[in-house]
Write a protein that holds these residues in place. Structure first.
Motif, PDB file in Angstrom:
ATOM      1  N   ILE A 227      -6.818  11.255  23.416  1.00 30.52           N
ATOM      2  CA  ILE A 227      -6.466  11.052  22.014  1.00 30.52           C
ATOM      3  C   ILE A 227      -7.477  11.736  21.103  1.00 30.52           C
ATOM      4  CG2 ILE A 227      -5.172   8.943  22.463  1.00 30.52           C
ATOM      5  CD1 ILE A 227      -7.521   7.341  21.346  1.00 30.52           C
ATOM      6  N   TRP A 228      -6.975  12.147  19.941  1.00 35.67           N
ATOM      7  CA  TRP A 228      -7.727  12.987  19.003  1.00 35.67           C
ATOM      8  C   TRP A 228      -7.473  12.486  17.594  1.00 35.67           C
ATOM      9  CZ3 TRP A 228      -6.867  15.969  14.727  1.00 35.67           C
ATOM     10  CH2 TRP A 228      -7.601  17.131  14.507  1.00 35.67           C
ATOM     11  N   GLY A 229      -8.523  12.445  16.788  1.00 35.59           N
ATOM     12  CA  GLY A 229      -8.360  12.078  15.383  1.00 35.59           C
ATOM     13  C   GLY A 229      -9.317  12.867  14.520  1.00 35.59           C
ATOM     14  N   ASP A 230      -8.958  12.976  13.246  1.00 30.79           N
ATOM     15  CA  ASP A 230      -9.774  13.697  12.281  1.00 30.79           C
ATOM     16  C   ASP A 230      -9.956  12.820  11.052  1.00 30.79           C
ATOM     17  OD1 ASP A 230     -10.772  16.567  11.317  1.00 30.79           O
ATOM     18  OD2 ASP A 230      -9.628  15.664   9.671  1.00 30.79           O
ATOM     19  N   SER A 231     -11.189  12.702  10.573  1.00 32.98           N
ATOM     20  CA  SER A 231     -11.485  11.905   9.388  1.00 32.98           C
ATOM     21  C   SER A 231     -11.068  10.449   9.624  1.00 32.98           C
ATOM     22  CB  SER A 231     -10.817  12.523   8.155  1.00 32.98           C
ATOM     23  OG  SER A 231     -11.257  11.916   6.970  1.00 32.98           O
ATOM     24  N   PHE A 232     -10.202   9.889   8.775  1.00 30.41           N
ATOM     25  CA  PHE A 232      -9.832   8.482   8.956  1.00 30.41           C
ATOM     26  C   PHE A 232      -9.155   8.248  10.298  1.00 30.41           C
ATOM     27  CE2 PHE A 232      -6.986   4.811   8.435  1.00 30.41           C
ATOM     28  CZ  PHE A 232      -7.904   3.844   8.059  1.00 30.41           C
ATOM     29  N   SER A 233      -8.329   9.195  10.741  1.00 30.95           N
ATOM     30  CA  SER A 233      -7.628   8.960  12.008  1.00 30.95           C
ATOM     31  C   SER A 233      -8.569   9.011  13.200  1.00 30.95           C
ATOM     32  CB  SER A 233      -6.471   9.941  12.195  1.00 30.95           C
ATOM     33  OG  SER A 233      -6.911  11.230  12.545  1.00 30.95           O
ATOM     34  N   SER A 234      -9.750   9.603  13.058  1.00 33.46           N
ATOM     35  CA  SER A 234     -10.691   9.554  14.184  1.00 33.46           C
ATOM     36  C   SER A 234     -11.321   8.167  14.309  1.00 33.46           C
ATOM     37  CB  SER A 234     -11.773  10.632  14.048  1.00 33.46           C
ATOM     38  OG  SER A 234     -12.606  10.404  12.948  1.00 33.46           O
ATOM     39  N   TRP A 235     -11.447   7.450  13.198  1.00 29.26           N
ATOM     40  CA  TRP A 235     -11.831   6.033  13.287  1.00 29.26           C
ATOM     41  C   TRP A 235     -10.725   5.260  14.007  1.00 29.26           C
ATOM     42  CZ3 TRP A 235     -12.504   2.507   8.317  1.00 29.26           C
ATOM     43  CH2 TRP A 235     -12.826   1.203   8.727  1.00 29.26           C
TER      44      TRP A 235
END
Length: 316
Positions: free
Chosen positions: A122-130
């Motif tokens: 799984i991968w997230g950036d900015s808020f989605s990385s939290w």
């Protein structure tokens, strides 16, 4: 910007299968793409979502094309109430609802015969990385985690959380009725504003305005500027500095040391990184919060290659 990006994509989409997909999450239909190399079975998978109010067609799809070319299936989708996905009212940003989107995207992957359900990253950036960080802690199906420019907060909380904390997080993720919790609400307000002194916005610096207007203004982005940010008043708080000690999956952290977002404080990220008890890598970049979201840029090329190298290392 649009013409340059179309040229970039035209060079990088060859030899890929691109399929429109949808799945249910707590009764809401979420939509996105499944991108796979041609004529491949038993593929390791990367699940990706954009941060805050951004939609998958704004920048992370560029990561998806490059990563899929290297031998991975990539599933990317829009969060509930955002972009191509259903859900009302629009646009609401809430951690647990987005975490359950990951939960149900993982379940969708498990139904696909050409994908390897033992290698779901799984991968997230900015808020989605939290959000992705939380999911990596509470969902045993996750094989590895990539977190970019994480909305880690501007404060490191020293409180030590035990196993009961972890069990309560898992119960909320898997079982709780999210509607029963009281809510703290910010908004509605613009995500970005050209004159934040006159029209306050969630992000109030020029680099944010430039990126959202450029990429959100492209055809088919489905981006909306007005947002509402919701925090559920759960018994346990899924703060990043609490979560990191429970991360047991290989983890790649990519963080801009000159990040302009106060919620993405690099010093707090470094402290959190020290507590991750798993194979881990920390890639430090410059370019601010949005530098790695300009396809074809030097920063983008470096980070996407770091993503690919990490995924290959832990999905052989």
């Amino acid at each position: 910007q649009f013409k340059r990006r179309e040229y970039f994509l035209s060079k990088h989409k060859s030899n890929l299968n691109i399929e429109n997909i949808q799945f249910k999450s707590d009764g809401i239909t979420l939509r996105g793409k499944l991108i796979t190399p041609e004529a491949k079975d038993n593929l390791p998978v990367l699940i990706m979502t954009h941060g805050s109010s951004a939609t998958y067609d704004m920048a992370i799809i560029d990561y998806a094309y490059e990563i899929s070319k290297s031998g991975f299936a990539v599933l990317l989708y829009d969060h509930p109430t955002i972009g191509s996905s259903d859900g009302e009212p629009r646009v609401e940003i809430e951690l647990w609802k987005q975490a359950r989107g990951y939960r149900d995207s993982i379940s969708f992957v498990e139904t696909q015969s050409n994908l390897d359900s033992n290698k779901i990253n799984i991968w997230g950036d900015s808020f989605s990385s939290w959000v992705a960080m939380l999911v990596s802690v509470v969902d045993d199906r996750v094989a590895s985690l990539i977190a970019q420019t994480t909305a880690i907060g501007d404060q490191f909380f020293e409180d030590d959380q035990g196993n009961q904390y972890l069990e309560e997080l898992k119960d909320i993720y898997h079982n709780a009725d999210l509607g029963k919790f009281e809510r703290d609400i910010i908004g509605p307000l613009p995500m970005v504003s050209p004159f934040p002194e006159a029209q306050p916005s969630f992000l109030n610096f020029p680099q944010a305005y430039k990126w959202f207007i450029e990429f959100g203004g492209m055809p088919n982005s489905n981006w909306k500027n007005w947002i509402t940010v919701i925090t559920l008043k759960t018994n346990v708080k899924p703060l990043p500095s609490y979560l990191v000690k429970f991360i047991k999956r290989p983890t790649l952290i990519v963080h801009a040391m000159d990040d302009e977002v106060w919620r993405a404080n690099p010093q707090v990220m470094e402290k959190c990184y020290e507590l991750i008890d798993a194979p881990k890598e920390f890639i430090k970049i410059n370019g601010g919060h949005f530098g790695l979201l300009y396809p074809g840029s030097e920063c983008f090329n470096k980070v996407v290659n770091d993503n690919i190298n990490f995924l290959k290392k832990y999905n052989h």
